[in-house]
Design an enzyme around this catalytic site. Structure first.
Site, PDB file in Angstrom:
ATOM      1  N   GLY A   1       0.825  -1.198   0.000  1.00  0.00           N
ATOM      2  CA  GLY A   1       0.000   0.000   0.000  1.00  0.00           C
ATOM      3  C   GLY A   1       0.861   1.250   0.000  1.00  0.00           C
ATOM      4  O   GLY A   1       0.989   1.912   1.039  1.00  0.00           O
TER       5      GLY A   1
ATOM      6  N   SER B   1       1.512   3.481  -3.450  1.00  0.00           N
ATOM      7  CA  SER B   1       1.064   4.474  -4.430  1.00  0.00           C
ATOM      8  C   SER B   1      -0.354   4.947  -4.150  1.00  0.00           C
ATOM      9  O   SER B   1      -1.208   4.185  -3.677  1.00  0.00           O
ATOM     10  CB  SER B   1       1.129   3.894  -5.847  1.00  0.00           C
ATOM     11  OG  SER B   1       2.460   3.626  -6.226  1.00  0.00           O
TER      12      SER B   1
ATOM     13  N   GLU C   1      13.407  -4.146  -3.448  1.00  0.00           N
ATOM     14  CA  GLU C   1      12.468  -4.419  -4.528  1.00  0.00           C
ATOM     15  C   GLU C   1      13.205  -4.539  -5.858  1.00  0.00           C
ATOM     16  O   GLU C   1      12.782  -5.284  -6.749  1.00  0.00           O
ATOM     17  CB  GLU C   1      11.426  -3.299  -4.614  1.00  0.00           C
ATOM     18  CG  GLU C   1      10.390  -3.507  -5.712  1.00  0.00           C
ATOM     19  CD  GLU C   1       9.502  -2.289  -5.925  1.00  0.00           C
ATOM     20  OE1 GLU C   1       8.482  -2.435  -6.616  1.00  0.00           O
ATOM     21  OE2 GLU C   1       9.836  -1.211  -5.418  1.00  0.00           O
TER      22      GLU C   1
ATOM     23  N   SER D   1      10.109   4.608 -12.099  1.00  0.00           N
ATOM     24  CA  SER D   1      10.011   4.747 -13.555  1.00  0.00           C
ATOM     25  C   SER D   1      11.387   5.004 -14.169  1.00  0.00           C
ATOM     26  O   SER D   1      12.310   5.481 -13.507  1.00  0.00           O
ATOM     27  CB  SER D   1       9.068   5.901 -13.909  1.00  0.00           C
ATOM     28  OG  SER D   1       9.670   7.141 -13.611  1.00  0.00           O
ATOM     29  N   ASN D   2      11.500   4.685 -15.460  1.00  0.00           N
ATOM     30  CA  ASN D   2      12.790   4.886 -16.129  1.00  0.00           C
ATOM     31  C   ASN D   2      13.202   6.351 -16.140  1.00  0.00           C
ATOM     32  O   ASN D   2      14.398   6.671 -16.155  1.00  0.00           O
ATOM     33  CB  ASN D   2      12.729   4.326 -17.549  1.00  0.00           C
ATOM     34  CG  ASN D   2      12.809   2.806 -17.571  1.00  0.00           C
ATOM     35  OD1 ASN D   2      12.771   2.160 -16.519  1.00  0.00           O
ATOM     36  ND2 ASN D   2      12.918   2.225 -18.753  1.00  0.00           N
TER      37      ASN D   2
END
Length: 399
Positions: free
Chosen positions: A127, A129, A244, A384-385
């Site tokens: 939990g 985002s 992660e 994200s990239n």
């Protein structure tokens, strides 16, 4: 730098390779190889087999089921697991909440949660985002206010992967709104059966139910479920996110997928020949294989350097692995769609019960387009990239 395996490492690799291919049910591994969705029982079956062999939570402390492996052994384990198309032990349990509890949790937390977390007797959801707090996670608005022996939680989480299977959810919640946003966040464990929790599915572009929204409306959570110290959740989240990204390049999985693409291209008709006869297709496949080999060598260099790096300082080179790994994973799914051609289109005879239309095309082609669409996510999750490029710019270029 000598990146070749030692004889002991080769023996270690061969033992894992044999176990993964002989002990994990073929039906489950075939689903993984073909990119089909796994159900809860698939994950549980695989993880419990691994756990019984001591292979589910090797990154944990030894007293909780971990292994005293070298960085190279950990690398070999991940690569062989992926190359054999074995479902990776549930990341929310193994790489996220488990290490946080083992490192920052109380002894009561460890005793209560770690054994069932390792064996997947408890399925955890993440939990983190929220609709307005994705890449800028510190802007989260879900609150937890102290009320005697409980916290009262209100708010919303989104993109909760596999939350429909979850028994518990670990959440970042705002416990102090008067300080800098990173400083007022806490890490709390919540039973999904608690009154006031509503879970709604989000159906993704591939037609699958993989992610969810979770709403908290006056949810009473025992104060003892707070992990570590109040308002220290941001530190625990950074620790979790570094775990992660273990194996996030998915080199072993992409090797297996590209090998499958090559085999299917040689078997699938196209015009008067086979897909494999198209020189442009072979060129693109060869380029993906070259990039993957370069990425593999880069990852091995990172692994070889881990011994000289402080354990609490993630290597910023992992951002390079994340970017290129996700790009090559997406290339592999594109190549698979190219092999399937028009047979990759959704067909009602395979999607609906009771249809009596004759099947058209090979069965494996069903999953090609959904897999392609689903893998648009890999350049977003785990940071994200775009965020990873910012990390590289700061850590390596000093910008």
């Amino acid at each position: 730098m000598d990146l070749r395996y030692t004889p002991d490492e080769i023996a270690f690799r061969d033992e894992l390779r044999k176990f993964f291919r002989s002990e994990i049910p073929l039906a489950i591994r075939r689903k993984v190889s073909e990119g089909r969705a796994l159900n809860r029982e698939d994950y549980v079956t695989s993880q419990r087999i691994l756990h019984a062999k001591g292979l589910a939570v090797p990154n944990w402390p030894i007293q909780w089921g971990g292994q005293d492996w070298s960085p190279v052994q950990r690398y070999i384990y991940i690569e062989e697991l992926q190359a054999a198309a074995v479902p990776q032990p549930l990341g929310f349990n193994v790489n996220m909440v488990g290490p946080v509890i083992a490192t920052f949790g109380s002894e009561a937390h460890k005793q209560r949660f770690l054994p069932p977390t390792a064996n997947l007797d408890i399925w955890w959801a993440q939990g983190f985002s929220e609709p307005g707090a994705g890449s800028d996670l510190a802007s989260l608005k879900t609150t937890a206010k102290r009320d005697g022996d409980h916290f009262i939680v209100n708010g919303q989480k989104t993109w909760t992967t596999l939350g429909q299977y979850a028994d518990w959810i670990f959440c970042l919640v705002r416990t102090d709104a008067t300080v800098k946003k990173q400083a007022g966040i806490s890490f709390i464990l919540i039973d999904m059966k608690t009154p006031g929790i509503t879970l709604r599915p989000i159906i993704t572009i591939d037609g699958g139910h993989e992610v969810n929204e979770v709403f908290f409306d006056e949810v009473r959570v025992p104060a003892e479920n707070l992990v570590g110290e109040l308002n220290k959740g941001w530190d625990y989240a950074k620790f979790l996110l570094s775990n992660e990204r273990i194996g996030i390049a998915r080199i072993g999985m992409t090797k297996e997928r590209l090998a499958r693409v090559k085999r299917l291209a040689q078997e699938t008709p196209a015009g008067e020949g086979m897909v494999w006869d198209d020189p442009d297709f072979r060129r693109r496949l060869a380029w993906s294989e070259i990039e993957l080999k370069a990425l593999e060598i880069t990852q091995m260099r990172v692994v070889a350097a881990q011994g000289s790096r402080a354990a609490d300082k993630p290597d910023p080179s992992s951002s390079i692995l994340k970017i290129k790994g996700s790009e090559i994973q997406q290339q592999a799914t594109q190549l698979l769609v190219d092999v399937a051609g028009p047979y990759a289109m959704p067909r009602p005879d395979r999607e609906e019960e009771g249809m009596n239309l004759p099947s058209v095309g090979p069965e494996w082609a069903d999953a090609a387009a959904p897999l392609f669409f689903n893998y648009r996510k890999v350049s977003i999750y785990g940071g994200s990239n775009e965020i990873q490029r910012n990390i590289i710019a700061k850590a390596f270029l000093g910008l």
